[in-house]
Design a protein around this motif. Sequence first.
Motif, PDB file in Angstrom:
ATOM      1  N   CYS A  66     -23.973  -6.800  -5.961  1.00 34.14           N
ATOM      2  CA  CYS A  66     -23.190  -5.805  -6.702  1.00 34.14           C
ATOM      3  C   CYS A  66     -23.251  -4.450  -5.992  1.00 34.14           C
ATOM      4  N   GLU A  67     -22.102  -3.773  -5.928  1.00 33.44           N
ATOM      5  CA  GLU A  67     -22.054  -2.413  -5.393  1.00 33.44           C
ATOM      6  C   GLU A  67     -22.410  -1.448  -6.519  1.00 33.44           C
ATOM      7  N   ILE A  68     -23.380  -0.584  -6.297  1.00 29.92           N
ATOM      8  CA  ILE A  68     -23.857   0.307  -7.356  1.00 29.92           C
ATOM      9  C   ILE A  68     -23.726   1.765  -6.916  1.00 29.92           C
ATOM     10  N   TYR A  69     -23.121   2.580  -7.784  1.00 30.39           N
ATOM     11  CA  TYR A  69     -22.906   3.996  -7.505  1.00 30.39           C
ATOM     12  C   TYR A  69     -23.491   4.841  -8.636  1.00 30.39           C
ATOM     13  N   VAL A  86     -15.255   9.259  -8.930  1.00 33.67           N
ATOM     14  CA  VAL A  86     -15.530   8.091  -9.780  1.00 33.67           C
ATOM     15  C   VAL A  86     -14.276   7.239  -9.915  1.00 33.67           C
ATOM     16  N   MET A  87     -13.166   7.874 -10.215  1.00 34.70           N
ATOM     17  CA  MET A  87     -11.934   7.133 -10.453  1.00 34.70           C
ATOM     18  C   MET A  87     -11.400   6.480  -9.178  1.00 34.70           C
ATOM     19  N   GLU A  88     -11.638   7.101  -8.040  1.00 35.13           N
ATOM     20  CA  GLU A  88     -11.209   6.496  -6.780  1.00 35.13           C
ATOM     21  C   GLU A  88     -11.922   5.165  -6.550  1.00 35.13           C
ATOM     22  N   ILE A  89     -13.221   5.133  -6.831  1.00 29.68           N
ATOM     23  CA  ILE A  89     -13.982   3.886  -6.683  1.00 29.68           C
ATOM     24  C   ILE A  89     -13.490   2.838  -7.673  1.00 29.68           C
ATOM     25  N   ILE A  90     -13.287   3.246  -8.933  1.00 32.55           N
ATOM     26  CA  ILE A  90     -12.839   2.304  -9.955  1.00 32.55           C
ATOM     27  C   ILE A  90     -11.474   1.718  -9.596  1.00 32.55           C
ATOM     28  N   VAL A  91     -10.542   2.568  -9.248  1.00 35.14           N
ATOM     29  CA  VAL A  91      -9.179   2.120  -8.959  1.00 35.14           C
ATOM     30  C   VAL A  91      -9.153   1.228  -7.727  1.00 35.14           C
ATOM     31  N   ASN A  92      -9.832   1.630  -6.664  1.00 40.50           N
ATOM     32  CA  ASN A  92      -9.843   0.822  -5.437  1.00 40.50           C
ATOM     33  C   ASN A  92     -10.487  -0.542  -5.676  1.00 40.50           C
ATOM     34  N   ALA A  93     -11.578  -0.560  -6.414  1.00 40.80           N
ATOM     35  CA  ALA A  93     -12.255  -1.824  -6.691  1.00 40.80           C
ATOM     36  C   ALA A  93     -11.363  -2.742  -7.521  1.00 40.80           C
ATOM     37  N   ASN A  94     -10.684  -2.172  -8.499  1.00 37.44           N
ATOM     38  CA  ASN A  94      -9.785  -2.968  -9.329  1.00 37.44           C
ATOM     39  C   ASN A  94      -8.656  -3.562  -8.499  1.00 37.44           C
ATOM     40  N   GLN A  95      -8.119  -2.767  -7.588  1.00 37.61           N
ATOM     41  CA  GLN A  95      -7.031  -3.248  -6.735  1.00 37.61           C
ATOM     42  C   GLN A  95      -7.493  -4.345  -5.786  1.00 37.61           C
ATOM     43  N   GLU A  96      -8.791  -4.355  -5.483  1.00 35.32           N
ATOM     44  CA  GLU A  96      -9.365  -5.400  -4.631  1.00 35.32           C
ATOM     45  C   GLU A  96      -9.776  -6.633  -5.430  1.00 35.32           C
ATOM     46  N   ARG A 126     -11.500 -10.374 -14.604  1.00 36.51           N
ATOM     47  CA  ARG A 126     -11.785  -9.641 -13.372  1.00 36.51           C
ATOM     48  C   ARG A 126     -10.773  -8.521 -13.158  1.00 36.51           C
ATOM     49  N   ASN A 127      -9.710  -8.531 -13.932  1.00 36.66           N
ATOM     50  CA  ASN A 127      -8.687  -7.503 -13.794  1.00 36.66           C
ATOM     51  C   ASN A 127      -8.908  -6.333 -14.743  1.00 36.66           C
ATOM     52  N   LYS A 128     -10.074  -6.296 -15.371  1.00 40.04           N
ATOM     53  CA  LYS A 128     -10.375  -5.221 -16.307  1.00 40.04           C
ATOM     54  C   LYS A 128     -11.498  -4.330 -15.788  1.00 40.04           C
ATOM     55  N   VAL A 129     -11.477  -3.103 -16.305  1.00 37.09           N
ATOM     56  CA  VAL A 129     -12.601  -2.199 -16.137  1.00 37.09           C
ATOM     57  C   VAL A 129     -13.335  -2.172 -17.488  1.00 37.09           C
ATOM     58  N   TYR A 130     -14.655  -2.268 -17.443  1.00 36.05           N
ATOM     59  CA  TYR A 130     -15.436  -2.301 -18.681  1.00 36.05           C
ATOM     60  C   TYR A 130     -16.276  -1.035 -18.811  1.00 36.05           C
ATOM     61  N   PHE A 131     -16.062  -0.301 -19.902  1.00 35.59           N
ATOM     62  CA  PHE A 131     -16.897   0.846 -20.236  1.00 35.59           C
ATOM     63  C   PHE A 131     -18.018   0.338 -21.135  1.00 35.59           C
ATOM     64  N   LYS A 179     -11.961  -6.709  -7.915  1.00 38.59           N
ATOM     65  CA  LYS A 179     -13.370  -6.674  -8.297  1.00 38.59           C
ATOM     66  C   LYS A 179     -13.523  -6.252  -9.760  1.00 38.59           C
ATOM     67  N   MET A 180     -14.516  -6.831 -10.406  1.00 37.32           N
ATOM     68  CA  MET A 180     -14.800  -6.463 -11.793  1.00 37.32           C
ATOM     69  C   MET A 180     -15.689  -5.222 -11.801  1.00 37.32           C
ATOM     70  N   VAL A 181     -15.282  -4.208 -12.552  1.00 38.50           N
ATOM     71  CA  VAL A 181     -15.979  -2.917 -12.566  1.00 38.50           C
ATOM     72  C   VAL A 181     -16.598  -2.654 -13.931  1.00 38.50           C
ATOM     73  N   VAL A 182     -17.854  -2.222 -13.924  1.00 38.30           N
ATOM     74  CA  VAL A 182     -18.502  -1.729 -15.135  1.00 38.30           C
ATOM     75  C   VAL A 182     -18.833  -0.261 -14.949  1.00 38.30           C
ATOM     76  N   ARG A 183     -18.312   0.556 -15.863  1.00 37.81           N
ATOM     77  CA  ARG A 183     -18.658   1.980 -15.903  1.00 37.81           C
ATOM     78  C   ARG A 183     -19.729   2.111 -16.972  1.00 37.81           C
ATOM     79  N   LEU A 184     -20.961   2.336 -16.537  1.00 39.45           N
ATOM     80  CA  LEU A 184     -22.114   2.333 -17.434  1.00 39.45           C
ATOM     81  C   LEU A 184     -22.442   3.748 -17.881  1.00 39.45           C
ATOM     82  N   HIS A 185     -22.212   4.006 -19.167  1.00 41.64           N
ATOM     83  CA  HIS A 185     -22.449   5.331 -19.732  1.00 41.64           C
ATOM     84  C   HIS A 185     -23.712   5.328 -20.575  1.00 41.64           C
TER      85      HIS A 185
END
Length: 259
Positions: free
Chosen positions: A56-59, A69-79, A7-12, A81-87
């Motif tokens: 799930c929060e979807i943007y 984009v990075m503001e959402i990723i960083v804030n979610a990680n600090q909270e 949960r402490n990772k961001v997944y691309f 939350k597990m983040v997926v950046r879907l490319h």
Amino acid sequence: MSKVTSRNKVYFVGAGCGAADLITVRGAKLLGLADVIIYAGSLVNPELLEYAKKDCEIYNSATMTLEEVMEIIVNANQEGKMVVRLHTGEPSIYGAVQEQMHILDEKGIDYESCPGVSACFGAAASLNLEYTLPDVSQSLIITRMEGRTAVPEGESIESFAAHGATMAIYLSTGMLEELQERLLKGGYDKNTPAAIVYKASWPEEEKYICTVGTLANTAKAKNIKNLAVILVGDVIAKSNYSLSKLYDKDFETGFRTPH
């Protein structure tokens, strides 16, 4: 999953080239675990969002800047939350992921990548095509024309065309007259086989076999202006190739001795 998620990772995650079931099993599972998903809405199939859990929060990053984009990723990680950046496709090819990873490095946030199916491989599947045929071509060049993003000196279309290898050309459908001219200038014969594959693997996919000399006219006749990958090379003809040595009865491998 074969790898332990955190949960402490961001997944691309690579979404694949279009069809919702062309995402990897790992990618689909990551989407199902995510608390936050930021997806490239201009190109990613929205059906993939059906893998997400209900809360799930979807943007949609199509309307966002890098900073947003990075503001959402960083804030979610600090909270926590597990983040997926879907490319779209495979993020390592024209995915603009390194700039995001660099910011995460600066902030000490851990991340991981999950590969996807790129458009050139979706196009090959659509055409039942092998890019590397013995005695025809053993190399695949993936490149693009320069547009708003420059191409490094030494990586021109002409310089790559001089090799005569198989080419998959991205992000260039709107410049096909120039592309055609430069492919010919670089050394391809006007009768070299070529293909235009629009939205490979999507329901609205279109595919056309032509030649280097008819690329621009083919696209114009079929009204293809964007979202297509251009393939060039003799492998498209599926002829005049040698059989693979791998299955030759006289070829010894670690698993088989010659008959």
